[in-house]
Enzyme design. Structure first.
Site, PDB file in Angstrom:
ATOM      1  N   GLY A 189      -4.368  -4.315  -4.480  1.00  0.00           N
ATOM      2  CA  GLY A 189      -5.397  -3.399  -4.955  1.00  0.00           C
ATOM      3  C   GLY A 189      -4.745  -2.075  -5.233  1.00  0.00           C
ATOM      4  O   GLY A 189      -4.194  -1.459  -4.335  1.00  0.00           O
ATOM      5  N   HIS A 190      -4.710  -1.690  -6.479  1.00  0.00           N
ATOM      6  CA  HIS A 190      -4.091  -0.423  -6.831  1.00  0.00           C
ATOM      7  C   HIS A 190      -5.180   0.597  -7.112  1.00  0.00           C
ATOM      8  O   HIS A 190      -6.013   0.395  -7.985  1.00  0.00           O
ATOM      9  CB  HIS A 190      -3.233  -0.572  -8.088  1.00  0.00           C
ATOM     10  CG  HIS A 190      -1.980  -1.353  -7.847  1.00  0.00           C
ATOM     11  ND1 HIS A 190      -1.372  -1.405  -6.628  1.00  0.00           N
ATOM     12  CD2 HIS A 190      -1.221  -2.083  -8.676  1.00  0.00           C
ATOM     13  CE1 HIS A 190      -0.287  -2.151  -6.715  1.00  0.00           C
ATOM     14  NE2 HIS A 190      -0.176  -2.581  -7.953  1.00  0.00           N
ATOM     15  N   ASP A 192       0.819  -1.222   0.000  1.00  0.00           N
ATOM     16  CA  ASP A 192       0.000   0.000   0.000  1.00  0.00           C
ATOM     17  C   ASP A 192       0.851   1.270   0.000  1.00  0.00           C
ATOM     18  O   ASP A 192       0.460   2.286   0.559  1.00  0.00           O
ATOM     19  CB  ASP A 192      -0.958   0.031   1.212  1.00  0.00           C
ATOM     20  CG  ASP A 192      -1.752  -1.253   1.331  1.00  0.00           C
ATOM     21  OD1 ASP A 192      -2.213  -1.738   0.294  1.00  0.00           O
ATOM     22  OD2 ASP A 192      -1.891  -1.775   2.454  1.00  0.00           O
ATOM     23  N   GLN A 237       2.127  -5.972  -3.012  1.00  0.00           N
ATOM     24  CA  GLN A 237       2.470  -6.038  -1.582  1.00  0.00           C
ATOM     25  C   GLN A 237       3.826  -5.327  -1.348  1.00  0.00           C
ATOM     26  O   GLN A 237       4.206  -4.497  -2.154  1.00  0.00           O
ATOM     27  CB  GLN A 237       2.494  -7.487  -1.060  1.00  0.00           C
ATOM     28  CG  GLN A 237       1.127  -8.154  -1.032  1.00  0.00           C
ATOM     29  CD  GLN A 237       0.727  -8.787  -2.357  1.00  0.00           C
ATOM     30  OE1 GLN A 237       1.514  -9.481  -2.959  1.00  0.00           O
ATOM     31  NE2 GLN A 237      -0.483  -8.563  -2.797  1.00  0.00           N
ATOM     32  N   LYS A 249       2.157   2.210  -5.087  1.00  0.00           N
ATOM     33  CA  LYS A 249       2.851   1.720  -6.292  1.00  0.00           C
ATOM     34  C   LYS A 249       2.023   1.952  -7.544  1.00  0.00           C
ATOM     35  O   LYS A 249       2.549   2.252  -8.611  1.00  0.00           O
ATOM     36  CB  LYS A 249       3.135   0.211  -6.163  1.00  0.00           C
ATOM     37  CG  LYS A 249       4.087  -0.141  -5.050  1.00  0.00           C
ATOM     38  CD  LYS A 249       4.310  -1.632  -4.958  1.00  0.00           C
ATOM     39  CE  LYS A 249       3.115  -2.408  -4.435  1.00  0.00           C
ATOM     40  NZ  LYS A 249       2.746  -2.155  -3.037  1.00  0.00           N
TER      41      LYS A 249
HETATM   42  P1  IMP Z   1      -2.687 -12.791   1.889  1.00  0.00           P
HETATM   43  O1  IMP Z   1      -1.757 -12.250   0.850  1.00  0.00           O
HETATM   44  O2  IMP Z   1      -4.129 -12.524   1.577  1.00  0.00           O
HETATM   45  O3  IMP Z   1      -2.421 -14.238   2.196  1.00  0.00           O
HETATM   46  O4  IMP Z   1      -2.429 -12.001   3.266  1.00  0.00           O
HETATM   47  C1  IMP Z   1      -1.203 -12.141   3.999  1.00  0.00           C
HETATM   48  C2  IMP Z   1      -0.788 -10.812   4.619  1.00  0.00           C
HETATM   49  O5  IMP Z   1      -0.407  -9.913   3.576  1.00  0.00           O
HETATM   50  C3  IMP Z   1      -1.881 -10.108   5.391  1.00  0.00           C
HETATM   51  O6  IMP Z   1      -1.295  -9.406   6.476  1.00  0.00           O
HETATM   52  C4  IMP Z   1      -2.445  -9.101   4.411  1.00  0.00           C
HETATM   53  O7  IMP Z   1      -3.045  -8.003   5.026  1.00  0.00           O
HETATM   54  C5  IMP Z   1      -1.168  -8.704   3.680  1.00  0.00           C
HETATM   55  N1  IMP Z   1      -1.422  -8.231   2.313  1.00  0.00           N
HETATM   56  C6  IMP Z   1      -1.740  -8.978   1.239  1.00  0.00           C
HETATM   57  N2  IMP Z   1      -1.886  -8.205   0.149  1.00  0.00           N
HETATM   58  C7  IMP Z   1      -1.624  -6.954   0.544  1.00  0.00           C
HETATM   59  C8  IMP Z   1      -1.578  -5.708  -0.155  1.00  0.00           C
HETATM   60  O8  IMP Z   1      -1.770  -5.609  -1.361  1.00  0.00           O
HETATM   61  N3  IMP Z   1      -1.257  -4.626   0.606  1.00  0.00           N
HETATM   62  C9  IMP Z   1      -0.977  -4.719   1.925  1.00  0.00           C
HETATM   63  N4  IMP Z   1      -1.002  -5.857   2.611  1.00  0.00           N
HETATM   64  C10 IMP Z   1      -1.319  -6.972   1.923  1.00  0.00           C
END
Ligand code: IMP
Length: 435
Positions: A40-41, A13, A228, A16
């Site tokens: 999510g962009h 977040d 991420q 990017k």
């Molecule tokens: P998962 O990717 O859904 O398995 O989540 C694993 C961890 O990564 C969790 O703490 C989510 O909140 C975090 N996470 C996954 N995708 C994002 C993102 O795009 N931005 C920020 N945190 C993310």
């Protein structure tokens, strides 16, 4: 053959999407190489009739530009239902995704409904020790990939292949789902549904590696769009509070199937402060009015889940770690405008872990949980900076703050973002320049 990787330097977040959107003007191909629709962009495009907000989870944000090829490479896990919804959403907004505008790797793995069901059921059961996943089935899909029983995009185009895969994996998943008290999945239904989905996707499915190799040979500029952030990397983040893919720069080469020598620049994106969604250590997290102010001013709510993000001060030991792991050639500092109006700005310069001072963070979850941030303070500014077009137009205190972030991170700043719009960006040095 310029190749530039864009990586989140913190916990995701970082903004990017907007930076990728701007750099896309200089590229011919934009490549997603890991993750899935957990990302999510949020993009704000200045259309003729005012700013229009678009959120993309899977399709690279380059889709909003003409004449770009958006690639979803084999390292991505694709929820095809979400992908088709995104295509439809773009069409509803007047943007038809042409056959040659999107390329989905035949080898990318598919997120099936049983992956989402397991992800959600596991999190519910974890009670006090939740990872805080996005519930999008990311982890379980990568599990099946590693276990060599995953459904790939190519399987959605071949009834026998799909059926064979599902017969292998669904009974086992159903046993686990039953244990969680979740209804089982039916192989026949899944086969029919996902073949129909495959039919709709067919026109975009192809060989990403070859396409990218051909593009490189023709001198094309390629942008690799990370999702991420560094501290969420499965191997280099705060395990187990991480996602299930390699979010760091090396992941671009393995995820897209391109050679390391084809990369010329690695741009790290960092907020002027820090946020985290989900569980896990976050040394500079604020629980006071400053944290609330950052959340409100920065609209810090997840683009994918809508969850409020945890907010804190800029953490230089985390940045030094990100520079070390990714080899950033420059940084983009985003959301500088969010700090406007704060009297005192803090920067964490070191972590104190059990009396030991760490200049570079140790991404061990337990150790980082005990880290006490060592802060220094800088004066803030009150002037509105959202219209600044050059560094010289920034207030002296804002310039000094950015200089200090750069100095502490050990990396030059090439881009400063002062608002969500495309034009609210100061580009000192494009990562594509000189490559
Ligand atoms: P998962 O990717 O859904 O398995 O989540 C694993 C961890 O990564 C969790 O703490 C989510 O909140 C975090 N996470 C996954 N995708 C994002 C993102 O795009 N931005 C920020 N945190 C993310």
């Amino acid at each position: 053959m310029p190749g530039c990787i864009v990586i989140g330097a913190q916990w995701g977040d970082e903004g990017k999407g907007k930076i990728v959107d701007i750099l896309t003007a200089e590229a011919s191909h934009v490549v997603r190489f890991q993750g899935g629709n957990n990302a999510g962009h949020t993009l704000v495009v200045d259309s003729g009739s005012g700013p229009v907000k678009t959120v993309l989870h899977l399709i690279p944000s380059g889709i909003l530009h003409d004449d770009k090829v958006c690639v979803i490479a084999s390292g991505v896990v694709v929820d095809p239902v979400v992908l088709l919804q995104e295509v439809q959403g773009l069409a509803d907004g007047g943007l038809e995704v042409a056959d040659d505008a999107l390329l989905i790797s035949r080898d990318a793995h598919v997120i099936m409904p049983y992956h989402c069901a397991v992800d959600i059921a596991r999190e519910e059961r974890r009670a006090g020790s939740k990872i805080g996943t996005t519930g999008r089935g990311i982890g379980p899909a990568y599990e099946d990939r590693a276990a060599r029983r995953g459904v790939r995009i190519s399987d959605l185009l071949d009834r026998d292949a799909l059926r064979e895969r599902l017969e292998q994996v669904v009974p086992e998943r159903n046993v686990a789902l039953e244990w969680f008290g979740v209804a089982p999945f039916d192989i026949d239904t899944l086969t029919d549904e996902y073949l129909a989905i495959g039919d709709k996707l067919r026109r975009w499915v192809g060989d990403c590696r070859q396409t990218l190799a051909d593009a490189r040979r023709s001198g094309a500029a390629i942008l690799y769009e990370g999702a991420q952030g560094t501290l969420l990397d499965i191997g280099h983040g705060t395990y187990p509070f991480v996602t299930s893919s390699h979010t760091t720069a090396g992941g671009a080469c393995t995820g897209a199937g391109v050679p390391p020598m084809s990369i010329d620049a690695v741009l790290g994106i960092a907020k002027a402060y820090a946020t985290r969604v989900g569980s896990g250590p976050f040394p500079t997290e604020l629980f006071d009015a400053d944290g609330e102010a950052l959340r409100a001013a920065g609209h810090e709510f997840g683009a994918t889940t809508g969850r409020p993000r945890r907010c804190g001060w800029f953490d230089a030991p985390v940045m030094r770690y990100a520079v070390m792991v990714n080899g950033f050639t420059s940084l983009a500092i985003t959301k500088l405008d969010v700090l406007t109006g704060m009297d005192e700005l803090k920067i964490c310069v070191a972590h104190d872990v059990d009396g030991q001072r760490l200049d570079v963070c140790r991404p061990d979850a337990a150790a980082m949980e005990r880290a006490v941030p060592v802060y220094e303070s800088m004066p803030g500014w009150t002037e509105d900076i959202t219209g600044c077009q050059s560094v010289d137009e920034l207030p002296a205190n804002a310039r000094a703050f950015v200089d200090r972030l750069s100095e502490l991170s050990g990396c030059p700043v090439g881009i400063i973002s002062v608002g969500p719009g495309r034009r609210q960006t100061i580009v000192l040095n494009s990562p594509f320049a000189g490559s």
